[in-house]
Scaffold this motif. Sequence first.
Motif, PDB file in Angstrom:
ATOM      1  N   LYS A  57       0.833  -1.208   0.000  1.00  0.00           N
ATOM      2  CA  LYS A  57       0.000   0.000   0.000  1.00  0.00           C
ATOM      3  C   LYS A  57       0.862   1.249   0.000  1.00  0.00           C
ATOM      4  O   LYS A  57       0.496   2.267  -0.582  1.00  0.00           O
ATOM      5  N   ARG A  58       2.003   1.189   0.666  1.00  0.00           N
ATOM      6  CA  ARG A  58       2.889   2.351   0.696  1.00  0.00           C
ATOM      7  C   ARG A  58       3.410   2.688  -0.695  1.00  0.00           C
ATOM      8  O   ARG A  58       3.738   3.836  -0.992  1.00  0.00           O
ATOM      9  N   ASN A  60       1.673   2.136  -3.451  1.00  0.00           N
ATOM     10  CA  ASN A  60       0.538   2.366  -4.346  1.00  0.00           C
ATOM     11  C   ASN A  60      -0.504   3.221  -3.628  1.00  0.00           C
ATOM     12  O   ASN A  60      -1.556   2.745  -3.214  1.00  0.00           O
ATOM     13  N   SER A  61      -0.184   4.491  -3.477  1.00  0.00           N
ATOM     14  CA  SER A  61      -1.077   5.377  -2.736  1.00  0.00           C
ATOM     15  C   SER A  61      -0.828   6.838  -3.075  1.00  0.00           C
ATOM     16  O   SER A  61       0.245   7.212  -3.558  1.00  0.00           O
ATOM     17  N   ASN A  63      -0.286  10.403  -1.448  1.00  0.00           N
ATOM     18  CA  ASN A  63       0.237  10.871  -0.168  1.00  0.00           C
ATOM     19  C   ASN A  63       0.213  12.404  -0.104  1.00  0.00           C
ATOM     20  O   ASN A  63       1.139  13.059  -0.590  1.00  0.00           O
ATOM     21  N   THR A  92      -6.132   4.690  -3.744  1.00  0.00           N
ATOM     22  CA  THR A  92      -5.920   4.580  -2.302  1.00  0.00           C
ATOM     23  C   THR A  92      -5.217   5.836  -1.809  1.00  0.00           C
ATOM     24  O   THR A  92      -4.229   6.261  -2.403  1.00  0.00           O
ATOM     25  N   ARG A  94      -3.296   7.624   1.426  1.00  0.00           N
ATOM     26  CA  ARG A  94      -2.634   7.396   2.715  1.00  0.00           C
ATOM     27  C   ARG A  94      -2.823   8.663   3.557  1.00  0.00           C
ATOM     28  O   ARG A  94      -2.220   9.692   3.289  1.00  0.00           O
ATOM     29  N   TYR A 263      -5.047   4.115   5.731  1.00  0.00           N
ATOM     30  CA  TYR A 263      -5.367   4.153   4.300  1.00  0.00           C
ATOM     31  C   TYR A 263      -6.866   4.312   4.105  1.00  0.00           C
ATOM     32  O   TYR A 263      -7.672   3.802   4.901  1.00  0.00           O
ATOM     33  N   ALA A 265      -9.960   4.294   0.897  1.00  0.00           N
ATOM     34  CA  ALA A 265     -10.270   3.966  -0.502  1.00  0.00           C
ATOM     35  C   ALA A 265     -11.770   4.065  -0.690  1.00  0.00           C
ATOM     36  O   ALA A 265     -12.548   3.840   0.247  1.00  0.00           O
TER      37      ALA A 265
END
Length: 268
Positions: A57-58, A60-61, A63, A92, A94, A263, A265
């Motif tokens: 997830k880090r 693919n997010s 920020n 997604t 963060r 996270y 979504a």
Amino acid sequence: MTSNDRQPDSHAAIGAATVDLPSVRRLEAVGFRAWPATSVHYDGSWLIRLTTGHPSKRLNSVNPLDPSDYRDIGIRLEKAARRFAEHGRVLTVRQTPLTPPQMIAHMDEAGWPAFGRSLVLALDLAERDFGDGMDHLPIKDVGRFADARLLIGKEEPESKEALIGIIDAIKPETGLFLFEDREIGPTAVSLVVHDNDLAGIMQFAVAEAVRRQGVGNALLDASLRWGRLRGAKKAWMQVEADNEAAISLYRKAGFSEVYRYVYRAPKV
């Protein structure tokens, strides 16, 4: 941890009212360098990270990095969603203390669930005496490390190539630690990233068969010792909020919480 059926934390619950934002900004920056995405794009101060072949997830997010950057939230999220779709990903976000309150309100109103709640911890290394030597030295074989990490984490072997690619892309100095047992094979791994006066502890994992036997303490000590001997003054790490055993280990070692993130979504 997944909690898609749970209401998201409020902005205050993430800790934005009490954390030191300059510290958050710095740890966010070193965190991005310590775990680099293959595709990086900025929309204003929103950092969009995408990585084909790895589900992190880090990596693919979206920020957000400036609480004051909240213009055209809906339009920009739709644009980001299209970019994620092009990479076969679901949009997604963060959410950290740097996320604009207006953006959090937008996600709240749209009913975006929260998941993957995590803590960022830090430890002052400056006053700790680790001595001059090293009981455990880092290995150089990235492939061997990746195999051990995937085995201990019970992850799909197919993600080995992506994991190796991420590690190879890390620009700061790295230390790969691997503990093994003659009978059961790999027992623990950690990746330490030395970035100026900071040491990030990444990919820390201990095999179930040897937990509560001091292996985690030994691995953490070796990781911190290496970082300190390389010149780091402070260590940091990220851990999921429901991993009570790991959090207990880190707190006993002297780590304390700096901030939290979660996270978000869109509902599927």
